[in-house]
Scaffold this active site. Structure first.
Site, mmCIF file in Angstrom:
data_model
loop_
_atom_site.group_PDB
_atom_site.id
_atom_site.type_symbol
_atom_site.label_atom_id
_atom_site.label_comp_id
_atom_site.label_asym_id
_atom_site.label_seq_id
_atom_site.Cartn_x
_atom_site.Cartn_y
_atom_site.Cartn_z
ATOM 1 N N ASP A 192 37.143 43.608 37.766
ATOM 2 C CA ASP A 192 37.606 42.942 38.120
ATOM 3 C C ASP A 192 38.892 43.010 38.289
ATOM 4 O O ASP A 192 39.583 44.159 37.311
ATOM 5 C CB ASP A 192 36.652 41.808 37.073
ATOM 6 C CG ASP A 192 36.822 41.818 35.868
ATOM 7 O OD1 ASP A 192 37.587 42.731 35.607
ATOM 8 O OD2 ASP A 192 37.087 40.476 35.113
ATOM 9 N N LYS B 7 31.575 43.907 44.279
ATOM 10 C CA LYS B 7 32.070 43.408 43.176
ATOM 11 C C LYS B 7 30.268 42.310 42.623
ATOM 12 O O LYS B 7 30.122 42.798 41.364
ATOM 13 C CB LYS B 7 33.374 42.666 42.538
ATOM 14 C CG LYS B 7 33.201 42.625 41.037
ATOM 15 C CD LYS B 7 34.505 41.356 40.747
ATOM 16 C CE LYS B 7 33.983 40.234 40.749
ATOM 17 N NZ LYS B 7 34.525 39.713 40.388
#
Ligand code: SF4
Length: 211
Positions: free
Chosen positions: A138, A120
């Protein structure tokens, strides 16, 4: 969800915020990389309060690589997991100096080889600093996708890959911000604002409240 509805959702989210920017303050790719790493399980606000003094003292990889985690800790003490994050910050700076000539690399593989940098974080850096069409996911983006049905996935990484494959190309660069900010400010975890939501009629969530 069919491609036409996906496109409509993205068009409306884009119209809400045509030129979104990262809410993590930064002046260059190095600062962004460190700020994103610091933001894991912490708010952007808490990171933005800590980073000006940190980057004034350690403005680049060369300077930070000369420091110890104990030197970094006082600057980030208000951020969760600060001891580990201080180690990662110095580790990242050292790795950048040793392997990447002090520069932030521009591939997923190289970024993910840095300490404390997962998929991420790497995708956020590639998207925001280098304008590559990755869609990091997220908690906000995952929630919006689950509720709306934009894509169905069991994990954030699966969600990210499905978004990158299924969203029309013209939305891929901005999708991270458009979906994230929708989740942060409208489709919130508790009490989503369905009555004010620009995509309410397209959202598949059975619990959406429109009255
Ligand atoms: S209608 Fe409600 S649940 Fe669906 S996207 Fe909008 S805010 Fe989220």
């Amino acid at each position: 969800m069919n491609a036409q509805i996906r496109r409509q959702i993205m068009e409306r989210l884009k119209a809400e915020r045509p030129e979104p920017e990262s809410e993590l303050n930064h002046n260059n790719a190095f600062e962004l990389l460190i700020a994103v790493m610091l933001s894991a399980q912490a708010t952007d606000k808490s990171v933005n309060l800590a980073t000006p003094a940190l980057f004034a003292a350690m403005p680049d990889a060369a300077t930070m690589a000369q420091k110890t985690p104990e030197d970094v800790e006082p600057f980030i003490k208000t951020i969760g997991l600060y001891r580990n994050k201080a180690k990662h910050a110095v580790g990242i700076a050292k790795a950048l100096m040793e392997r990447f000539n002090g520069e932030v690399p521009q591939t997923l593989k190289d970024l993910m080889s840095l300490p404390g940098v997962g998929e991420k974080t790497a995708k956020v850096v590639l998207n925001v600093a280098f304008h590559k069409p990755f869609i990091p996911v997220d908690t906000h983006i995952f929630r919006v996708c689950q509720r709306t049905g934009l894509v169905q996935a069991k994990t954030a990484n699966e969600c990210s890959e499905k978004l990158e494959k299924s969203l029309p190309e013209e939305f891929r660069l901005g999708a991270h911000h458009w979906i994230l900010l929708h989740g942060r400010y409208c489709c919130t975890a508790r009490k989503p604002q369905c009555t004010k939501c620009p995509i309410a009629d397209l959202c598949h969530w059975p619990e959406k409240e429109l009255l």
